[in-house]
Design an enzyme around this catalytic site. Structure first.
Site, PDB file in Angstrom:
ATOM      1  N   HIS A 288     -15.892 -19.700   6.548  1.00  0.00           N
ATOM      2  CA  HIS A 288     -16.090 -21.155   6.836  1.00  0.00           C
ATOM      3  C   HIS A 288     -16.772 -22.146   6.060  1.00  0.00           C
ATOM      4  O   HIS A 288     -16.779 -23.478   6.449  1.00  0.00           O
ATOM      5  CB  HIS A 288     -16.963 -21.169   8.223  1.00  0.00           C
ATOM      6  N   ASP A 289     -16.962 -21.678   4.783  1.00  0.00           N
ATOM      7  CA  ASP A 289     -17.513 -22.465   3.881  1.00  0.00           C
ATOM      8  C   ASP A 289     -16.447 -22.950   2.727  1.00  0.00           C
ATOM      9  O   ASP A 289     -16.873 -23.566   1.924  1.00  0.00           O
ATOM     10  CB  ASP A 289     -18.855 -21.873   3.073  1.00  0.00           C
TER      11      ASP A 289
ATOM     12  N   ASP B 161     -28.165 -15.806   6.776  1.00  0.00           N
ATOM     13  CA  ASP B 161     -27.838 -16.909   6.180  1.00  0.00           C
ATOM     14  C   ASP B 161     -28.788 -17.467   4.815  1.00  0.00           C
ATOM     15  O   ASP B 161     -29.848 -17.725   4.919  1.00  0.00           O
ATOM     16  CB  ASP B 161     -27.748 -18.216   7.383  1.00  0.00           C
TER      17      ASP B 161
ATOM     18  N   ASP C 112     -13.652 -29.283  26.836  1.00  0.00           N
ATOM     19  CA  ASP C 112     -14.392 -30.642  26.015  1.00  0.00           C
ATOM     20  C   ASP C 112     -13.837 -30.533  24.656  1.00  0.00           C
ATOM     21  O   ASP C 112     -14.783 -31.297  23.962  1.00  0.00           O
ATOM     22  CB  ASP C 112     -15.847 -30.104  26.289  1.00  0.00           C
TER      23      ASP C 112
ATOM     24  N   ASP D 174     -25.219 -14.130  13.069  1.00  0.00           N
ATOM     25  CA  ASP D 174     -25.639 -14.991  11.929  1.00  0.00           C
ATOM     26  C   ASP D 174     -27.211 -15.380  12.208  1.00  0.00           C
ATOM     27  O   ASP D 174     -27.607 -15.655  13.343  1.00  0.00           O
ATOM     28  CB  ASP D 174     -24.910 -16.223  12.082  1.00  0.00           C
TER      29      ASP D 174
ATOM     30  N   ASP E 119     -11.288 -23.197  23.258  1.00  0.00           N
ATOM     31  CA  ASP E 119     -12.037 -23.788  24.300  1.00  0.00           C
ATOM     32  C   ASP E 119     -11.563 -23.270  25.566  1.00  0.00           C
ATOM     33  O   ASP E 119     -10.315 -23.168  25.839  1.00  0.00           O
ATOM     34  CB  ASP E 119     -11.840 -25.431  23.938  1.00  0.00           C
TER      35      ASP E 119
ATOM     36  N   GLU F 239     -26.211 -13.496   2.880  1.00  0.00           N
ATOM     37  CA  GLU F 239     -25.389 -14.537   1.860  1.00  0.00           C
ATOM     38  C   GLU F 239     -25.909 -14.813   0.369  1.00  0.00           C
ATOM     39  O   GLU F 239     -27.196 -15.236   0.319  1.00  0.00           O
ATOM     40  CB  GLU F 239     -25.190 -15.859   2.912  1.00  0.00           C
TER      41      GLU F 239
ATOM     42  N   ASP G 272     -15.752 -22.148  22.829  1.00  0.00           N
ATOM     43  CA  ASP G 272     -16.910 -21.909  23.578  1.00  0.00           C
ATOM     44  C   ASP G 272     -16.816 -20.222  23.534  1.00  0.00           C
ATOM     45  O   ASP G 272     -15.890 -19.709  23.445  1.00  0.00           O
ATOM     46  CB  ASP G 272     -17.173 -22.544  24.788  1.00  0.00           C
TER      47      ASP G 272
HETATM   48  C1  GLC Z   1     -24.629 -21.145   4.506  1.00  0.00           C
HETATM   49  C2  GLC Z   1     -23.707 -21.382   5.646  1.00  0.00           C
HETATM   50  C3  GLC Z   1     -23.482 -22.596   5.698  1.00  0.00           C
HETATM   51  C4  GLC Z   1     -24.501 -23.711   6.108  1.00  0.00           C
HETATM   52  C5  GLC Z   1     -25.693 -23.312   5.041  1.00  0.00           C
HETATM   53  C6  GLC Z   1     -26.861 -23.848   5.626  1.00  0.00           C
HETATM   54  O1  GLC Z   1     -24.306 -21.330   3.460  1.00  0.00           O
HETATM   55  O2  GLC Z   1     -22.555 -20.310   5.416  1.00  0.00           O
HETATM   56  O3  GLC Z   1     -22.211 -23.085   6.604  1.00  0.00           O
HETATM   57  O4  GLC Z   1     -24.053 -24.951   6.105  1.00  0.00           O
HETATM   58  O5  GLC Z   1     -25.836 -22.027   4.848  1.00  0.00           O
HETATM   59  O6  GLC Z   1     -27.359 -23.243   6.547  1.00  0.00           O
END
Ligand code: GLC
Length: 581
Positions: free
Chosen positions: A350-351, A230, A55, A128, A51, A284, A59
């Site tokens: 991140h998932d 994605d 906030d 992305d 950051d 993905e 960013d």
């Molecule tokens: C993909 C992303 C995930 C998101 C989902 C919906 O799986 O990696 O973070 O929540 O798509 O866009």
């Protein structure tokens, strides 16, 4: 005569084998050398990285201030999670304007500076692209829902309510797991595979597809280097929306992935956009089989460059996993793509919960060794490695104690779902502590100051309590830290592209339940990688040819011991070692 024909057939077969490289070590992949195969991708989750304005939300300016850190890692590409305008129902995966930057993250000028800053340092940028769905706050959806005759109506999937309720479809993030949401404005249901604020775009509409290609051109013209598509395996739909067979109500990948004309759309996208720029593309999801995955990524099909298959990352369950299974899955995927196609190698993003907490051992005693071991695996396999930010430090799961600490829409809606349906909330909570996506989304641990140096304000999600012990600043100073070991690994891969990127992979010692051993080999050289995935000493089975073995890297100060027979290695708990043979 017949023998002559047979000989001729055999001869043409051999010529074909020679041409296609069949049976030659690593030839089909090596002959198609590409920058994106050689890339070492580092994923930045911008909301939690740095950051700059207090906030509590990471960013672009913050990220900009950390570019020298990225450079110091040696990585060659960054995959940035979505930074477009978004009401943040799903942290940017619900885009309300694809050509603007999310207010929390900054401005387009910040983005331009970021792209330049990365390029100046020789780092590529992969964006992305979230186009299975948009936000319900996107102008297209506002128009689409306004009337049945709107020119945007067909940008989304609608089911008129006078036809009754549509057959049940599973939604991943909906509180009731129902993918159809009723909208009284036009007395119709819209489809949302993810949350109610993420209506699915209708790829069957050629106008929508052209809109997406325009968006892609917009970013490609800016000079970005790739797109991560994605949830792309789900974009094409069977627009009769058939019900899933009984008992398969949750089998969404089986019934949603690779439907309709998906490959037609990808070929069109390739022709219209991807082939016109020097950009890489990664999907993905890779469907349900090797055939599905090959159909996405084989070069002669002119669709995408690579995909993420989930079978590997899905192995780890809260109760653990078996190394035999792990070896079997990664070896099977490797051999299926040895001659054509290209994949990504990853153990986290991140998932997922944190890599070291899922696949390694995050106890103070073994956290460092096991996280180094996992990075050794990722960076010595064939396929493009994707390293998730923080995993180079061995960051762990968040350790949240209350549901209020969680922020993720999927986590919170699952909790509500179980509560609403009278399920075992305590059991779910324990599972979420181990598996929630928020485990991987806590602030990056820069140093031991307040909030780990991530923000001077209140972070949007709590910092993991162990940040005073686990942080980049303290690891900088220690030559044996996870961070410095990661840098050495990256260097090793970059200096040995032929063997570590393109070389053949061979699994050794297949039935050893504790040690994962394999070789990577090209025409010139062989490397041996040995990884003890257990918390006890472990030994490889006799049979290794170590006569000329030279240790290149190990995560312990001491080299593995050579067994009495001189053909085995004895490894300490979570010891990893890379040899040149
Ligand atoms: C993909 C992303 C995930 C998101 C989902 C919906 O799986 O990696 O973070 O929540 O798509 O866009």
């Amino acid at each position: 005569m017949q023998r002559g024909l047979l000989l001729l057939t055999l001869l043409s077969f051999l010529v074909l084998c020679f041409k296609t490289g069949y049976g030659q070590p690593g030839t089909s992949t090596a002959s198609g050398k590409k920058w994106w195969k050689e890339a070492i991708v580092y994923q930045v989750y911008p909301r939690s990285f740095q950051d700059s304005d207090g906030d509590g939300i990471g960013d672009l300016k913050g990220l900009l201030s950390r570019l020298d850190y990225l450079k110091s890692l040696g990585i060659t590409a960054v995959w940035l999670n979505p930074i477009y305008s978004s009401p943040n129902d799903d942290n940017g995966y619900d885009v309300s304007d694809y050509r603007n930057i999310m207010k929390d993250f900054g401005t387009m000028a910040d983005f331009d500076a970021l792209l330049k800053g990365l390029h100046d340092r020789g780092i590529k940028l992969v964006m992305d692209l979230v186009v299975n769905h948009s936000s319900d706050e996107h102008e297209w959806f506002k128009q689409s829902r306004s009337s049945r005759t709107s020119p945007y109506r067909d940008y989304y999937h609608w089911w008129n309510a006078e036809n009754g309720k549509p057959p049940y479809r599973y939604s991943l993030f909906d509180v009731a797991h129902d993918a159809w949401k009723y909208d009284s404005l036009t007395n119709a249901y819209y489809l949302h595979y993810f949350s109610q604020k993420q209506p699915d775009l209708k790829w069957e509409n050629p106008k929508l597809r052209q809109e997406v290609y325009d968006i892609m051109r917009f970013w490609a013209e800016k000079g970005i280097d790739g797109f991560r598509l994605d949830a792309f395996q789900f974009v094409a739909k069977d627009t009769t929306y058939p019900a899933f067979p009984e008992g398969f109500e949750k089998s969404f990948v089986q019934y949603y992935a690779m439907q309709g004309n998906l490959h037609g759309y990808l070929q069109e996208m390739n022709k219209e956009v991807l082939s016109k720029y020097n950009v890489m593309s990664v999907a993905e999801g890779a469907g349900n089989s090797f055939t599905d995955a090959h159909n996405l990524v084989d070069e002669n099909r002119r669709e995408l460059n690579m995909a993420y298959a989930f079978e590997g990352v899905d192995i780890a369950k809260p109760a653990g996993y078996s190394l035999l299974h792990f070896k079997e899955v990664f070896s099977r995927w490797d051999s299926a793509f040895a001659r054509s196609g290209w994949l990504s190698v990853f153990l986290a993003n991140h998932d997922q919960a944190r890599m070291v907490s899922r696949f390694g051992n995050d106890s103070p005693k073994f956290r460092e060794a096991s996280s180094k071991l996992l990075n050794t695996f990722i960076l010595t396999m064939r396929g493009t490695p994707y390293c998730y930010n923080g995993d180079e430090l061995g960051m762990t799961n968040a350790g949240f104690e209350k549901i209020d600490d969680f922020r993720d829409v999927q986590t919170l809606n699952e909790y509500r779902h179980v509560k609403n349906t009278g399920g075992d909330v305590q059991a779910l909570f324990r599972r979420l502590q181990a598996t929630s996506r928020d485990n991987g989304r806590t602030p990056f641990q820069w140093d031991s100051s307040a909030n780990a140096g991530f923000t001077t304000g209140k972070p949007w999600i709590k910092t993991a309590a162990n940040y005073r012990r686990i942080n980049a600043a303290s690891q900088e100073a220690d030559p044996n830290s996870c961070l410095n070991y990661f840098r050495r690994l990256v260097q090793l891969r970059k200096e040995n592209t032929d063997v570590l990127v393109y070389g053949n992979y061979t699994l050794l010692d297949k039935t050893n339940p504790a040690v994962y051993a394999y070789t990577r080999k090209d025409e010139g050289q062989t490397m041996l990688i040995v990884l003890n995935f257990s918390s006890a000493n472990a030994q490889t089975r006799p049979g290794l040819n170590l006569s000329r073995a030279k240790l290149l890297l190990s995560n312990y100060k001491e080299a593995p011991l050579v067994g009495k027979e001189k053909t085995t290695l004895i490894l300490k708990p979570y010891q990893a070692a890379v040899y040149k043979l």
